[in-house]
Design a protein around this motif. Structure first.
Motif, PDB file in Angstrom:
ATOM      1  N   MET A   1      10.544 -27.718 -47.279  1.00  0.00           N
ATOM      2  CA  MET A   1      11.779 -26.980 -47.472  1.00  0.00           C
ATOM      3  C   MET A   1      12.073 -26.917 -48.960  1.00  0.00           C
ATOM      4  N   ALA A   2      12.597 -25.838 -49.384  1.00  0.00           N
ATOM      5  CA  ALA A   2      12.922 -25.636 -50.792  1.00  0.00           C
ATOM      6  C   ALA A   2      14.099 -26.512 -51.198  1.00  0.00           C
ATOM      7  N   THR A   3      14.092 -26.934 -52.432  1.00  0.00           N
ATOM      8  CA  THR A   3      15.188 -27.735 -52.941  1.00  0.00           C
ATOM      9  C   THR A   3      15.953 -26.930 -53.972  1.00  0.00           C
ATOM     10  N   ALA A   4      17.163 -27.315 -54.154  1.00  0.00           N
ATOM     11  CA  ALA A   4      18.018 -26.615 -55.112  1.00  0.00           C
ATOM     12  C   ALA A   4      17.939 -27.310 -56.458  1.00  0.00           C
ATOM     13  N   SER A   5      18.100 -26.542 -57.504  1.00  0.00           N
ATOM     14  CA  SER A   5      18.219 -27.120 -58.830  1.00  0.00           C
ATOM     15  C   SER A   5      19.520 -26.614 -59.438  1.00  0.00           C
ATOM     16  N   SER A   6      20.261 -27.524 -60.021  1.00  0.00           N
ATOM     17  CA  SER A   6      21.544 -27.154 -60.599  1.00  0.00           C
ATOM     18  C   SER A   6      21.593 -27.617 -62.053  1.00  0.00           C
ATOM     19  N   VAL A   7      21.718 -26.678 -62.968  1.00  0.00           N
ATOM     20  CA  VAL A   7      21.777 -26.991 -64.389  1.00  0.00           C
ATOM     21  C   VAL A   7      22.868 -26.136 -65.012  1.00  0.00           C
ATOM     22  N   ASN A   8      23.814 -26.776 -65.687  1.00  0.00           N
ATOM     23  CA  ASN A   8      24.840 -26.056 -66.442  1.00  0.00           C
ATOM     24  C   ASN A   8      25.485 -24.914 -65.669  1.00  0.00           C
ATOM     25  N   ASN A   9      26.095 -25.221 -64.568  1.00  0.00           N
ATOM     26  CA  ASN A   9      26.808 -24.232 -63.760  1.00  0.00           C
ATOM     27  C   ASN A   9      25.910 -23.159 -63.166  1.00  0.00           C
ATOM     28  N   VAL A  10      24.647 -23.471 -62.940  1.00  0.00           N
ATOM     29  CA  VAL A  10      23.709 -22.548 -62.299  1.00  0.00           C
ATOM     30  C   VAL A  10      23.067 -23.283 -61.125  1.00  0.00           C
ATOM     31  N   LEU A  11      23.171 -22.687 -59.951  1.00  0.00           N
ATOM     32  CA  LEU A  11      22.562 -23.248 -58.753  1.00  0.00           C
ATOM     33  C   LEU A  11      21.465 -22.291 -58.307  1.00  0.00           C
ATOM     34  N   ASN A  12      20.241 -22.803 -58.153  1.00  0.00           N
ATOM     35  CA  ASN A  12      19.099 -21.959 -57.832  1.00  0.00           C
ATOM     36  C   ASN A  12      18.365 -22.529 -56.621  1.00  0.00           C
ATOM     37  N   TYR A  13      18.156 -21.695 -55.588  1.00  0.00           N
ATOM     38  CA  TYR A  13      17.404 -22.083 -54.397  1.00  0.00           C
ATOM     39  C   TYR A  13      16.150 -21.228 -54.301  1.00  0.00           C
ATOM     40  N   PRO A  14      14.962 -21.829 -54.459  1.00  0.00           N
ATOM     41  CA  PRO A  14      13.737 -21.051 -54.249  1.00  0.00           C
ATOM     42  C   PRO A  14      13.562 -20.739 -52.760  1.00  0.00           C
ATOM     43  N   ARG A  16      10.786 -19.659 -49.892  1.00  0.00           N
ATOM     44  CA  ARG A  16       9.359 -19.568 -49.585  1.00  0.00           C
ATOM     45  C   ARG A  16       9.101 -18.298 -48.790  1.00  0.00           C
ATOM     46  N   GLY A  17       8.084 -17.582 -49.175  1.00  0.00           N
ATOM     47  CA  GLY A  17       7.738 -16.330 -48.503  1.00  0.00           C
ATOM     48  C   GLY A  17       6.584 -16.520 -47.532  1.00  0.00           C
ATOM     49  N   ALA A  18       5.622 -15.633 -47.592  1.00  0.00           N
ATOM     50  CA  ALA A  18       4.507 -15.633 -46.653  1.00  0.00           C
ATOM     51  C   ALA A  18       3.461 -16.695 -46.967  1.00  0.00           C
ATOM     52  N   ARG A  19       3.530 -17.325 -48.110  1.00  0.00           N
ATOM     53  CA  ARG A  19       2.551 -18.352 -48.476  1.00  0.00           C
ATOM     54  C   ARG A  19       2.930 -19.689 -47.840  1.00  0.00           C
ATOM     55  N   ARG A  20       2.767 -19.726 -46.530  1.00  0.00           N
ATOM     56  CA  ARG A  20       3.057 -20.931 -45.749  1.00  0.00           C
ATOM     57  C   ARG A  20       1.759 -21.437 -45.150  1.00  0.00           C
ATOM     58  N   PHE A  21       1.705 -22.715 -44.908  1.00  0.00           N
ATOM     59  CA  PHE A  21       0.515 -23.324 -44.314  1.00  0.00           C
ATOM     60  C   PHE A  21       0.191 -22.690 -42.963  1.00  0.00           C
TER      61      PHE A  21
END
Length: 186
Positions: A1-14, A16-21
């Motif tokens: 599962m994708a994890t979020a990254s939060s830096v300086n008032n920015v929240l980013n969630y990657p 995942r597309g079709a590149r799954r196992f």
């Protein structure tokens, strides 16, 4: 599962597309099956054993060999399509919530052409709520939406296997708190 990254008032969630196992496994299984069917059908036509572990020479080309050849060609075309989707990483991208710029950016990869980059930006002021949709049963659905003024519900979760309920609740609560908007559906 994708994890979020939060830096300086920015929240980013990657996302995942079709590149799954599972997609890689499915494409390999389809390729093996398609090649087997194709070689069995061609063996019955040319009367040459192209499959050393079986006896396709005993098959009559009409109708069994022709049917196997057709299924082999159809499987090969399906496999090519699956590998193209995996290579292009369809559906992959990210969700970015930037308090500094006051924008929500939703990016996904699409098919080549005019819509290869699906890139949507909305002002945070237009975001009304974070909505959670949970449906259990035979075909479960656990989705997270961003309710945007004049745009309706914008999906934020990955397509595929449903997200764990606890992870969905945590992400929804984190996002609602980060944006300072209400949470609906829980």
């Amino acid at each position: 599962m994708a994890t979020a990254s939060s830096v300086n008032n920015v929240l980013n969630y990657p996302i995942r597309g079709a590149r799954r196992f599972s997609n890689y496994c499915f494409a390999v299984v389809v390729a093996i099956g398609a090649i087997g069917f194709l070689l069995a059908g061609l063996s019955s036509y040319f009367h040459i054993n192209l499959l050393p572990f079986s006896e396709p020479l005993q098959l009559e080309f009409l109708p069994q060999g022709l049917a196997l050849t057709f299924y082999g060609i159809a499987g090969t075309l399906l496999d090519i399509y699956l590998w193209v989707i995996i290579t292009l990483d369809l559906g992959g991208g990210f969700n970015e919530f930037n308090l500094n710029s006051g924008k929500v950016k939703i990016f996904r990869w699409g098919y080549p052409g005019k819509n290869r980059h699906l890139d949507f930006e909305y002002p945070i002021a237009d975001v009304l709520a974070v909505k959670v949709e949970i449906k259990n049963g035979l075909n479960p659905k656990r989705a997270l939406y961003l309710r945007v003024k004049g745009k309706g519900n914008i999906p934020l979760t990955e397509v595929g296997q449903p997200m764990a309920l606890s992870k969905l609740e945590d992400r929804a609560a984190e996002l609602a708190k980060f944006l300072g908007i209400p949470l609906e559906g829980l």
